[in-house]
Design a protein around this motif. Structure first.
Motif, PDB file in Angstrom:
ATOM      1  N   THR A 191       0.863  -1.185   0.000  1.00  0.00           N
ATOM      2  CA  THR A 191       0.000   0.000   0.000  1.00  0.00           C
ATOM      3  C   THR A 191       0.893   1.226   0.000  1.00  0.00           C
ATOM      4  OG1 THR A 191      -1.755  -1.112   1.217  1.00  0.00           O
ATOM      5  CG2 THR A 191      -1.758   1.293   1.278  1.00  0.00           C
ATOM      6  N   HIS A 217      -2.120  -1.155  -3.735  1.00  0.00           N
ATOM      7  CA  HIS A 217      -3.116  -0.218  -3.220  1.00  0.00           C
ATOM      8  C   HIS A 217      -2.488   1.159  -3.141  1.00  0.00           C
ATOM      9  CE1 HIS A 217      -6.000  -3.278  -1.923  1.00  0.00           C
ATOM     10  NE2 HIS A 217      -4.971  -3.975  -1.471  1.00  0.00           N
ATOM     11  N   HIS A 218      -3.254   2.136  -3.544  1.00  0.00           N
ATOM     12  CA  HIS A 218      -2.741   3.506  -3.545  1.00  0.00           C
ATOM     13  C   HIS A 218      -3.836   4.432  -3.021  1.00  0.00           C
ATOM     14  CE1 HIS A 218      -1.862   7.328  -6.059  1.00  0.00           C
ATOM     15  NE2 HIS A 218      -0.988   7.303  -5.070  1.00  0.00           N
ATOM     16  N   ARG A 220      -4.337   8.471  -1.935  1.00  0.00           N
ATOM     17  CA  ARG A 220      -3.650   9.760  -1.993  1.00  0.00           C
ATOM     18  C   ARG A 220      -4.581  10.869  -1.515  1.00  0.00           C
ATOM     19  NH1 ARG A 220      -1.688  11.845  -7.922  1.00  0.00           N
ATOM     20  NH2 ARG A 220      -3.658  10.937  -8.570  1.00  0.00           N
ATOM     21  N   ILE A 234       0.007   8.829 -13.312  1.00  0.00           N
ATOM     22  CA  ILE A 234       0.263   7.467 -12.868  1.00  0.00           C
ATOM     23  C   ILE A 234       0.239   6.611 -14.130  1.00  0.00           C
ATOM     24  CG2 ILE A 234      -0.639   5.483 -11.582  1.00  0.00           C
ATOM     25  CD1 ILE A 234      -2.032   7.478  -9.716  1.00  0.00           C
ATOM     26  N   SER A 246      -6.478   2.491  -6.929  1.00  0.00           N
ATOM     27  CA  SER A 246      -5.987   3.822  -6.603  1.00  0.00           C
ATOM     28  C   SER A 246      -7.152   4.740  -6.271  1.00  0.00           C
ATOM     29  CB  SER A 246      -5.206   4.379  -7.796  1.00  0.00           C
ATOM     30  OG  SER A 246      -4.865   5.728  -7.579  1.00  0.00           O
ATOM     31  N   THR A 248      -7.983   8.846  -4.936  1.00  0.00           N
ATOM     32  CA  THR A 248      -7.443  10.181  -4.664  1.00  0.00           C
ATOM     33  C   THR A 248      -8.502  11.094  -4.070  1.00  0.00           C
ATOM     34  OG1 THR A 248      -5.888   9.995  -6.498  1.00  0.00           O
ATOM     35  CG2 THR A 248      -6.324  12.207  -5.677  1.00  0.00           C
ATOM     36  N   CYS A 260      -4.224   9.297 -15.197  1.00  0.00           N
ATOM     37  CA  CYS A 260      -3.967   7.921 -14.809  1.00  0.00           C
ATOM     38  C   CYS A 260      -4.084   7.055 -16.063  1.00  0.00           C
ATOM     39  CB  CYS A 260      -4.992   7.496 -13.755  1.00  0.00           C
ATOM     40  SG  CYS A 260      -4.656   5.864 -13.106  1.00  0.00           S
ATOM     41  N   VAL A 273      -9.853   2.786 -10.358  1.00  0.00           N
ATOM     42  CA  VAL A 273      -9.347   4.134 -10.100  1.00  0.00           C
ATOM     43  C   VAL A 273     -10.516   4.970  -9.630  1.00  0.00           C
ATOM     44  CG1 VAL A 273      -7.765   5.858 -10.995  1.00  0.00           C
ATOM     45  CG2 VAL A 273      -8.271   3.837 -12.358  1.00  0.00           C
TER      46      VAL A 273
END
Ligand SMILES: Nc1ncnc2c1ncn2[C@@H]1O[C@H](COP(=O)(O)OP(=O)(O)OP(=O)(O)O)[C@@H](O)[C@H]1O
Ligand SMILES: [Mg+2]
Lengths: 426, 251
Positions: A191, A217-218, A220, A234, A246, A248, A260, A273
Motif C-alpha cells: 500500500t 493499493h494507492h 492519496r 500514474i 488507486s 485520490t 492515470c 481508479v
C-alpha cells in the motif's frame, strides 16, 4: 504555422530553465524523454486533450508563487503504522523520513540509486513512453527527463506497513519534479500513501509495474493549499490476475490535473481508479483517465465524484479502450458532480472505444444539485440544514470512497471530507 | 397543544390558494382525525406545519404550545416536538437508516440542550422498537427507505416517531399501502405513544385505521377548509355514504 511556432517557444522557454541530470543509469532514459517532449511540444489550450483545463501555468518557465496555507489539522494518515518518506518542496528529507529498510521491500532514493545496474533501469520512463500512445502526455515526458528526486520501490513480498509519501510545501516559489518507480514482484502486495501540497508547482510521475498475482493499493490525499498547482501522472501495467486500486482525495487547489494511464496486459487483472474531490471557489480539478484492456477477462472501474461550489470547476476525461482480443472485458465508468450552486461547473468527456465483441462496458456522467426532498426529510427529523447537507454530500461521495478497501483509510478519508464540508458550509 | 387559526396558504410559485382558512384546536392527550376528498389540502396542511418550502402563508397562525411554528426552521419545529409521518417517505441513497436515526435523535437532543444518546443506548432503544414494528436488522442497515416496500416505508416512519418521541404527531395517510397485519402494527405503535402530554393528527381516507386508533374528534376537510367536525361516528358516515351528503349539507 503561428500555432506551431508558439508551441515551440513555450516548450523552449520551459525546457531552457531546466537541466538534465547527467550520468547514472537513467541517463539514456532521460535523454530519450527530452527528445520526446521536444518533439511533442508542451500542451496548449488548443490541444484537444487540454480543452477543459488551461495548461499555461503548468508549462510556463517559472512557477506561479503559491502562498503557504496554515492549518492546524493533524497530518492525514498520521495515526497508523507506516514507513514515512518525506519530501520538502520536492527534495527528499532524510531527517524527517524513517529508515528505509523494511522487510519485503527495497527502497532507494532516485537521486542516489547506485550507478551499477539498477532494477529500475528497465522501467524508468518505460511505462511513461508506452503511455504516450495514442495520446501525448508531454508533461510526463518532461518529468522523466528532468525529475530531480523520487523513490524507487521494489516490492518483493508483503511489507507489514504502508509506505507513506508526504510532500511538504515550505517555499512560496518551489517548483518540484518528482518521479517514482514501483515494481511489484509476482504475488507481492503493498500500500502506498501520498499526501501533502508538495510545492507551489508540482509535476509528479509514478510508474507502477504490477506483476502476475501482485496487488497494489494507492491512497492519496492532495493537500489543501489553495494556490498550489499540480500535474500528476500514474502509469501502470498490470500482469495476470494482478490488482491495482488507486483512490485520490482532492480538497482545494487552484489547479490539479491527475492523469492515470493503465494497461491491463495479463488476463483477469483488475484495475480500479477512484477520486473524490471537493472544491470551493477558485478551484479547478481535472481527472483524466485512460484504461486499455489488452487481455482476456479483465475488470476496470472508474468512479469519480466531485462536489463543487462558488464557481469551482471539475473536469473528467475518461476512456476505456478495449482491444480486439480483450474478450470478456468488464468495464465500468461513472463520473458525477454535485453542484452546490449555479456558478460551479462540471465538464465531462466519457469515452468508450471497443474492438472486441464479447464485452460488458458501461459509462455514465451526471451533474446534479442537492435533492431538496431528501434535505427537507432530514430537516423535518431535526437535522439542521448544514449537517443535513453534509450528510447528503458524503452520501454522494460514498461510491468513490468505498473503493478504498482498507477500513481505517476509508474512515480517515471520510473524516477529512466531513471536516472540509463543515468548514465550507454556506 | 396545536392551535391553528384561520390558516390561509397559497403556492409560492403560482397564484393558487390551497388552504382557505383552516381552524383546528388539538389538545394534549387527544387524537384528531382529518378525512377529506383527494386534493382538499390535507397533505398541504401537514407540509406547511412542518416547514416545507414552496408554500406561502397569506393569513392566519399556527401555534405549538404557544410558540409560532410558522416562524421556525423545519429542524426547529422538530426539536420543538412536531413530527410528520410522510404520505410519501423519501428515499435517501447512501445514508444508512441507523446513521440517519441516530443523527436525528441526537440533533434534537442537542437543540433542546439535552445530553446526546450514546451509541450503545441508542442501539438498544432502536432494536427494541424495531422489533415491536417487525422491522428487521437488515432494514436498519440499508439506506433510508431505499428499496423498502410501501408498507416498510410506513413502518419506518413509525419507528422514527417512536425514537424521536415527539409531542405533536401528524400522520399523513400512514395506513395507505399497508396490509391488514401491518396496519395493526402501525396502530399499536401509535397507541403505545398515546399519552396525556401528546397530541395526534391522523390524516386518512379510511375508517379502518380509526378502528384501531380511536379518534376523539373527526374533521372533514374540503377545498382547503374544515367543513365539519364531530365524533368517531363522522368517519363511519363517510365510510358508508362518501362525502356527497356532507358536502351538500355544508354548501
Ligand atoms: N407544490 C405544489 N404544486 C402544485 N400544486 C400543488 C402543490 N402542492 C399542492 N398542490 C395542489 O394543492 C391541492 C391540495 O393538495 P394536497 O396534496 O394537500 O391534497 P390532499 O388532501 O393531501 O390529497 P390526497 O388525499 O390525494 O393526498 C391539490 O390540488 C394539489 O394538486
Ligand atoms: Mg395527501
Amino acid at each position: 504555422m503561428a500555432d506551431a511556432a508558439e508551441k515551440i517557444s513555450t516548450t523552449d522557454a520551459r525546457l531552457g530553465g531546466l537541466s538534465l541530470p547527467a550520468g547514472g543509469w537513467s541517463e539514456t532514459a532521460r535523454k530519450d524523454a527530452l527528445a520526446r517532449v521536444q518533439a511533442m511540444g508542451l500542451p496548449e489550450r488548443r490541444d484537444e486533450y487540454w480543452k477543459y483545463t488551461r495548461p499555461d501555468t503548468l508549462t510556463q518557465a517559472d512557477a506561479v508563487p503559491a502562498a503557504l496555507f496554515d492549518n492546524d489539522e493533524a497530518p492525514i494518515f498520521g495515526e497508523m503504522e507506516r514507513l514515512n518518506i518525506v519530501f520538502v518542496d520536492g527534495v527528499f528529507d532524510a531527517e524527517a523520513s524513517d529508515d528505509l529498510s523494511l522487510e519485503g521491500v527495497t527502497i532507494d532514493r532516485l537521486a542516489e540509486a547506485a550507478t551499477d545496474i539498477h532494477w529500475a533501469r528497465d522501467l524508468y520512463g518505460a511505462l511513461e513512453t508506452k503511455g504516450q500512445d495514442p495520446v501525448a502526455r508531454p508533461l510526463a515526458a518532461l518529468n522523466t527527463a528532468f525529475a530531480t528526486d523520487g523513490v524507487l520501490i521494489h516490492v518483493t513480498g508483503n511489507p507489514s506497513k504502508p509506505i507513506n509519501l508526504t510532500y511538504h510545501h515550505r517555499s512560496e516559489t518551489s517548483d518540484a519534479i518528482l518521479h517514482h518507480v514501483i515494481r511489484l514482484d509476482p504475488g507481492a502486495e503493498v500500500t502506498v500513501l501520498e499526501s501533502g501540497p508538495a510545492a507551489a508547482r508540482f509535476n509528479k510521475c509514478m510508474e507502477v509495474e504490477v506483476a502476475d498475482g501482485a496487488t497494489f493499493h494507492h491512497v492519496r490525499a492532495q493537500g489543501r493549499d489553495h494556490e498550489r498547482r499540480a500535474a500528476t501522472h500514474i502509469f501502470a501495467r498490470l500482469g495476470t490476475e494482478s490488482v491495482f486500486k488507486s483512490f485520490t482525495l482532492t480538497a482545494n487547489g487552484v489547479l490539479t490535473r491527475n492523469e492515470c494511464v493503465i494497461e491491463l496486459t495479463g488476463d483477469d487483472a483488475v484495475a480500479h481508479v477512484a477520486g473524490a474531490c471537493v472544491g470551493d471557489g477558485d478551484f479547478h480539478h481535472d481527472d483524466t483517465v485512460f484504461i486499455t484492456h489488452d487481455a482476456v477477462g479483465c475488470e476496470s472501474r472508474q468512479v469519480f465524484k466531485k462536489v463543487l461550489r462558488n464557481g469551482a470547476t471539475g473536469v473528467f476525461q475518461g476512456k476505456i479502450l478495449v482491444k480486439k482480443d480483450a474478450q470478456k472485458t468488464d468495464g465500468y465508468q461513472i463520473s458525477q458532480s454535485l453542484l452546490l450552486d449555479d456558478d460551479s461547473q462540471f465538464l465531462a468527456k466519457p469515452e468508450l472505444e471497443i474492438y472486441a465483441d464479447d464485452v460488458a462496458c458501461s459509462h455514465g456522467s451526471t451533474s446534479g444539485a442537492i435533492d431538496e426532498d431528501a434535505l427537507f426529510y432530514l430537516r423535518s427529523r431535526g437535522v439542521p440544514e448544514g449537517p443535513a447537507t453534509d450528510l447528503l454530500t458524503l452520501a454522494f461521495l460514498a461510491e468513490a470512497v468505498e473503493e478504498i478497501e482498507n477500513e481505517d483509510l476509508r474512515d480517515e478519508i471520510n473524516d477529512r471530507l466531513a471536516a472540509w464540508l463543515e468548514r465550507h458550509r454556506s | 397543544m396545536l392551535s391553528i387559526k384561520n390558516l390561509h396558504v397559497k403556492l409560492e410559485e403560482e397564484d393558487k390558494q390551497i388552504l382557505k382558512g383552516v381552524d383546528l384546536e388539538i389538545e394534549a392527550g387527544k387524537v384528531h382525525a382529518i378525512m377529506g376528498p383527494n386534493g382538499s389540502g390535507k397533505s398541504t396542511l401537514s407540509y406547511v406545519l412542518s416547514g416545507k418550502e414552496g408554500y406561502e402563508v397569506t393569513d392566519g397562525s399556527a401555534l405549538l404550545e404557544g410558540a409560532d411554528v410558522l416562524e421556525m426552521e423545519p429542524e426547529e419545529r422538530a426539536a420543538a416536538g412536531l413530527f410528520l409521518a410522510f404520505q410519501y417517505p423519501v428515499e435517501i441513497p447512501g445514508v444508512g437508516n441507523m446513521t440517519f436515526l441516530r443523527t436525528a435523535v441526537n440533533a434534537q437532543r442537542k437543540a433542546r440542550g439535552e445530553e446526546e444518546m450514546s451509541a450503545a443506548e441508542f442501539l438498544k432503544a432502536v432494536r427494541a422498537r424495531a422489533k415491536e414494528l417487525k422491522i428487521d436488522a437488515d432494514m436498519l442497515k440499508r439506506p433510508v427507505n431505499v428499496g423498502f416496500s410501501g408498507g416498510e416505508k410506513k413502518r419506518n416512519e413509525i419507528l422514527q416517531m417512536a425514537m424521536l418521541e415527539p409531542r405533536m404527531c401528524i400522520l399523513d395517510e400512514t395506513d395507505s399501502g399497508l396490509d391488514v397485519d401491518a396496519m395493526k402494527l402501525v396502530a399499536e405503535g401509535v397507541n403505545a405513544l398515546r399519552s396525556e402530554g401528546r397530541g395526534f393528527l391522523v390524516i386518512t381516507h379510511y375508517q379502518r385505521l380509526l378502528d384501531h386508533i380511536k379518534p376523539d374528534v373527526v374533521h372533514i376537510m374540503a377545498d382547503g377548509k374544515i367543513v365539519k367536525s364531530g365524533g368517531p361516528e363522522l368517519a363511519l358516515e363517510v365510510e358508508n355514504n362518501g362525502y356527497g351528503d356532507i358536502l351538500a349539507e355544508v354548501a
